[in-house]
Design an enzyme around this catalytic site. Sequence first.
Site, PDB file in Angstrom:
ATOM      1  N   ASP A 142       0.844  -1.202   0.000  1.00 22.89           N
ATOM      2  CA  ASP A 142       0.000   0.000   0.000  1.00 22.89           C
ATOM      3  C   ASP A 142       0.883   1.258   0.000  1.00 22.89           C
ATOM      4  OD1 ASP A 142      -2.808   0.949   0.373  1.00 22.89           O
ATOM      5  OD2 ASP A 142      -2.014   1.819   2.211  1.00 22.89           O
ATOM      6  N   GLU A 144      15.535 -14.209  -0.106  1.00 22.93           N
ATOM      7  CA  GLU A 144      16.033 -15.148   0.907  1.00 22.93           C
ATOM      8  C   GLU A 144      15.067 -16.340   1.027  1.00 22.93           C
ATOM      9  OE1 GLU A 144      16.721 -13.081   4.678  1.00 22.93           O
ATOM     10  OE2 GLU A 144      16.012 -14.923   5.659  1.00 22.93           O
TER      11      GLU A 144
HETATM   12  C1  GLC Z   1      -4.449   2.943  -0.680  1.00 21.14           C
HETATM   13  C2  GLC Z   1      -5.639   2.011  -0.647  1.00 21.14           C
HETATM   14  C3  GLC Z   1      -6.829   2.793  -0.172  1.00 21.14           C
HETATM   15  C4  GLC Z   1      -6.540   3.332   1.212  1.00 21.14           C
HETATM   16  C5  GLC Z   1      -5.260   4.170   1.203  1.00 21.14           C
HETATM   17  C6  GLC Z   1      -4.790   4.466   2.581  1.00 21.14           C
HETATM   18  O1  GLC Z   1      -4.585   3.937  -1.628  1.00 21.14           O
HETATM   19  O2  GLC Z   1      -5.846   1.461  -1.913  1.00 21.14           O
HETATM   20  O3  GLC Z   1      -7.993   2.028  -0.142  1.00 21.14           O
HETATM   21  O4  GLC Z   1      -7.599   4.130   1.647  1.00 21.14           O
HETATM   22  O5  GLC Z   1      -4.214   3.457   0.586  1.00 21.14           O
HETATM   23  O6  GLC Z   1      -4.279   3.307   3.171  1.00 21.14           O
END
Ligand code: GLC
Length: 563
Positions: free
Chosen positions: A225, A275
Site C-alpha cells: 500500500d 532469501e
Molecule cells: C491505498 C488504498 C486505499 C486506502 C489508502 C490508505 O490507496 O488502496 O484504499 O484508503 O491506501 O491506506
Amino acid sequence: MHNCCPSQRQVNGLNNVLNRHPWWRDAVIYQVYVRSFLDSTGDGIGDLAGVRAGLPYLKKLGVDGIWLSPFYPSPQHDHGYDVAGYCDVDPLFGDLAEFDLLTAAARRLGMKVLLDIVPNHCSDEHPWFRQALAAAPGSRERGRFHFADGRGPDGSEPPNNWHSMFGGPAWTRVTEADGRPGQWYLHMFAPEQPDWNWRTPEVAAEFDQVLRFWLDRGVDGFRVDVAAGLFKHPELPDSPDPEADARTRDSVNPLAWNQPEVHDVWRHWRAVCEEYTARDGRERLLVGEVSVPTARDHALYVRPDELHQAFFFDLLSAPWNADAFRKVIGEAMQDIAGTGSTVTWVLNNHDQVRTVTRYGEPTPEGSGLGAARARAAALLMLALPGAAYIYQGEELGLPEVVDLPDDVLTDPIFRRTGSRARIRDGCRVPLPWSGQASPFGFTSGAEGARPWLPQPDYFAEYATDRALADTRSFWHLYRDGLQLRSRLPQLGDGALEWLDTPPGVLGFVRGDGLNRGDGLVCAVNFGTAPTPAPVSGTPLLASGPCPAGVLPGSTAAWWINDL
Ligand code: GLC
C-alpha cells in the site's frame, strides 16, 4: 558426507532456472475485498472463511491467485487500511487458524495468496501510537511517528501546509498528558491513520518482522500500500503548491511523497523475499501501489532489485477512445522496457468507479454501452503483455452503485470532504451470489441478515449463479479469455506489435519468436459503427457478437493472424 543444505551454487542455479519465467510476470490476480466477498458468519461482513468457500469459484474462473485486502486487527476507519496490529486477524474476519486453512486450501488448488501490507501508516489504536500519545514531546515513542510543534504564538497552527489525501489538513493536534493542547501528528490520510516515521530504525525493523511473520506462514507475496510514501522530507517544509495538493487525490506534494530513501526499503524487502525463494525455490512477489508524477519515476520502483511490479494505473483514468488507450499502453510499455519487470494492468479496484459505469454515457442506453465497452476493455487487458489484476465483481460486470444513501456511506473521504466526494463505497457493495433478493447469498446468516452496504435489487441480474448459467455473461467472457491466455503461448509475457488500423480502432499482434502468421491479433473498435476486421476469419473470442470480417462498435476480438 550427505549435506542437507543446498550450496550457494545450487541455489543460484535454481534461481536461474526459476527466473527465466517467474510466475508473476504474467499472472492474473483476483483482488478480494474481504468484507464484501462472502460472509460465513451472518454478521453482514465478508470474512476469511467466506473467501475459502469462494476459492473453487475463483479456480473455475481461472485466475492464478488472490490478493486479500487488509484483514488485520483494525478499528476499520478506512476498512482495514488503518492497522492496529500487523500480525493477526481481526475477529471480524476470522483468526489465524482460519487464515492458515485459507492458504492451505489455495495451495491445494494451485493458487497464490498475496496479502496487503500497509507500511506508510497504522491506526491510531496501534499500541505504539497509544504509547506515543502518552509519552512526552521528544520521546523515543513519539519519534516513531511525525510529531511536531504547531506554528503561531500558541502553536495552534499546523506545523506545515500539507493536505491529507482524504481532504483537510494532514495534521491533527493532540492533548498532552497535562490536559493542555500540545503537539501535532502527521497523517497523509485520515486522522485515524498516523504516518510512521521511517527515519527511525525501529520502524524498519518492526516491518521486517511483519514480512517474515507472514512469509513464514506461507504467503506468496504482498501488495504494498502507498509504496511511494513512507519517507517525508526530513525538515517537513511547506509544500510549494498546496492548492494543487488539495485539488487532487494524487500524491503530488514533492516533499511528502517519492523521497529517494524509499528505494532502500524496497531493496531490502526484495532481499528478504529472495532469501525465502532461495530456501524453497518459490518466487515471492512485491507489487506496489506506486502513484508518482512521471513514468520515469514509476520505472525506478521496479528496478531489478526493488519491487517486482508496480500497478500501472493510467488505464483507470483513460477516457474511452482509441488514441487515449494507445498512448497509455505505449507509455506503459516504454516505462517498463529495461527494468526487467512487466506491466501490471488494472481496470478496476476498490478505490475507483467500476468500468461498466465509468465507460457508460449518461443516457438511458448508457449503461448498455458501458457494459459493452467494459467487456471490450477486459479482452484488451487480457491480451496485453504482462500481469493483470481483476477486482471482485468485475467478472460479473457489476456496475457502480451510484445511489447509496448518505447515511450508509462509510468512506472517510466522504466525511473529510464535507460530504462532497462520493467516491469509493459504490464499488464496494457486497457481491451477489444467488437468489432474487438481498443478501443474494452473500451472507449465510439467518433470514434478515443485512450486508454492511445495501445491495440494490438489480444485483439479482448479476448474481454468480446466473452468470455461470449464461454463456453470454461477463463471467464466461473472463473465463474464456483466461483459459485462452493460459493455453496460447502468444499471450502473457512478451512483446506487442501495433497494427495500422483506421481511426477509432486499436489493433496489435502478440507472439514472440513466432511467424507473424501465428500471432494473436487483438483489435478493439472504440466507436459505435462497425468497421472491417483486421483479420478475415472468425474470431477465437469476442466481447460481443462478431461475424467474420467485421468488428462491430464497442467490441474487441481475438483472432489467430491470417495476414
Ligand atoms: C491505498 C488504498 C486505499 C486506502 C489508502 C490508505 O490507496 O488502496 O484504499 O484508503 O491506501 O491506506
